[in-house]
Design a protein around this motif. Structure first.
Motif, mmCIF file in Angstrom:
data_model
loop_
_atom_site.group_PDB
_atom_site.id
_atom_site.type_symbol
_atom_site.label_atom_id
_atom_site.label_comp_id
_atom_site.label_asym_id
_atom_site.label_seq_id
_atom_site.Cartn_x
_atom_site.Cartn_y
_atom_site.Cartn_z
ATOM 1 N N ASP A 1 34.036 31.753 49.513
ATOM 2 C CA ASP A 1 33.251 32.772 50.227
ATOM 3 C C ASP A 1 33.040 34.011 49.355
ATOM 4 O O ASP A 1 31.934 34.556 49.294
ATOM 5 N N ASP A 2 34.098 34.446 48.686
ATOM 6 C CA ASP A 2 33.978 35.602 47.781
ATOM 7 C C ASP A 2 33.010 35.295 46.647
ATOM 8 O O ASP A 2 32.188 36.142 46.273
ATOM 9 N N GLN B 1 37.661 33.057 32.167
ATOM 10 C CA GLN B 1 38.338 32.928 33.459
ATOM 11 C C GLN B 1 39.187 31.668 33.492
ATOM 12 O O GLN B 1 40.320 31.688 33.989
ATOM 13 N N ARG B 2 38.674 30.575 32.961
ATOM 14 C CA ARG B 2 39.463 29.335 32.939
ATOM 15 C C ARG B 2 40.709 29.485 32.080
ATOM 16 O O ARG B 2 41.781 29.002 32.452
ATOM 17 N N ARG B 3 40.586 30.141 30.928
ATOM 18 C CA ARG B 3 41.759 30.332 30.063
ATOM 19 C C ARG B 3 42.811 31.198 30.740
ATOM 20 O O ARG B 3 44.007 30.877 30.723
ATOM 21 N N VAL B 4 42.375 32.296 31.342
ATOM 22 C CA VAL B 4 43.328 33.195 32.003
ATOM 23 C C VAL B 4 43.980 32.490 33.194
ATOM 24 O O VAL B 4 45.194 32.598 33.403
ATOM 25 N N LEU C 1 44.880 35.620 41.204
ATOM 26 C CA LEU C 1 44.374 34.265 40.990
ATOM 27 C C LEU C 1 43.103 34.049 41.804
ATOM 28 O O LEU C 1 42.102 33.549 41.280
ATOM 29 N N GLY C 2 43.112 34.447 43.073
ATOM 30 C CA GLY C 2 41.927 34.277 43.916
ATOM 31 C C GLY C 2 40.725 35.025 43.374
ATOM 32 O O GLY C 2 39.600 34.508 43.391
ATOM 33 N N SER C 3 40.936 36.222 42.856
ATOM 34 C CA SER C 3 39.836 37.008 42.288
ATOM 35 C C SER C 3 39.249 36.322 41.060
ATOM 36 O O SER C 3 38.034 36.251 40.899
ATOM 37 N N ARG C 4 40.124 35.825 40.214
ATOM 38 C CA ARG C 4 39.638 35.148 39.004
ATOM 39 C C ARG C 4 38.912 33.848 39.345
ATOM 40 O O ARG C 4 37.892 33.522 38.748
ATOM 41 N N VAL C 5 39.426 33.125 40.316
ATOM 42 C CA VAL C 5 38.766 31.885 40.735
ATOM 43 C C VAL C 5 37.391 32.212 41.344
ATOM 44 O O VAL C 5 36.416 31.518 41.079
ATOM 45 N N ALA C 6 37.303 33.270 42.121
ATOM 46 C CA ALA C 6 36.019 33.661 42.716
ATOM 47 C C ALA C 6 35.002 34.009 41.634
ATOM 48 O O ALA C 6 33.835 33.600 41.719
ATOM 49 N N TRP D 1 42.690 28.728 51.467
ATOM 50 C CA TRP D 1 42.678 29.612 50.294
ATOM 51 C C TRP D 1 41.427 29.374 49.453
ATOM 52 O O TRP D 1 40.750 30.321 49.044
ATOM 53 N N LEU D 2 41.120 28.100 49.214
ATOM 54 C CA LEU D 2 39.947 27.774 48.403
ATOM 55 C C LEU D 2 38.666 28.193 49.114
ATOM 56 O O LEU D 2 37.731 28.687 48.478
#
Length: 143
Positions: free
Chosen positions: A109-110, A80-83, A48-53, A103-104
């Motif tokens: 940062d990423d 990315q939003r759909r996944v 999730l963090g990778s996709r959000v980044a 977390w956010l």
């Protein structure tokens, strides 16, 4: 008990699944099972963090390079939003991370590092500038 775990995790997993199904509780490798269960949660959170980044990086690129906006960027943002939305629907407890400041910040940062690498710009904000609702809103694009 942990020897097979250390030498062939796939064989270990099959063995543990069979022991669980057959109710042979005393033969289970409880410590390593617990570790693997925790790791599953960490992997889901990391994905999730990778996709959000990636999403945030493309939103930053969209905002800071309006002259280079492309269908490809829009497609990446939409995918990315759909996944992410599908993942949040399947694992509702992940939603809490969008309201976890640390977390956010880490995802931000990423994203900034990714955006700097892609654009060679260095003027991105140090902290998130969009709300969780904006980040996930399929109609939101920054100006």
């Amino acid at each position: 008990m942990g020897k097979l775990y250390d030498t062939d995790i796939l064989a270990w997993a099959s063995e543990q699944a069979e022991l669980l199904r057959s109710g042979k509780w005393s033969a289970l490798d409880i410590e390593n099972i617990a570790e693997e269960i925790e790791d599953v949660g960490k992997r889901v959170q990391h994905e999730l963090g990778s996709r959000v980044a990636v999403l945030l990086a493309h939103l930053l690129k969209w905002q800071y390079q309006p002259h280079l906006r492309s269908k490809s960027w829009l497609a990446t943002i939409a995918v990315q939003r759909r996944v992410i939305a599908r993942k949040l629907a399947k694992v509702p407890s992940l939603k809490r991370y969008f309201f976890d400041e640390d977390w956010l910040d880490e995802a931000w940062d990423d994203a900034v590092k990714f955006a700097i690498g892609e654009t060679n710009l260095h003027e991105f904000p140090d902290e998130p500038v969009w709300t969780a609702q904006q980040i996930l809103d399929p109609d939101f694009l920054p100006d």
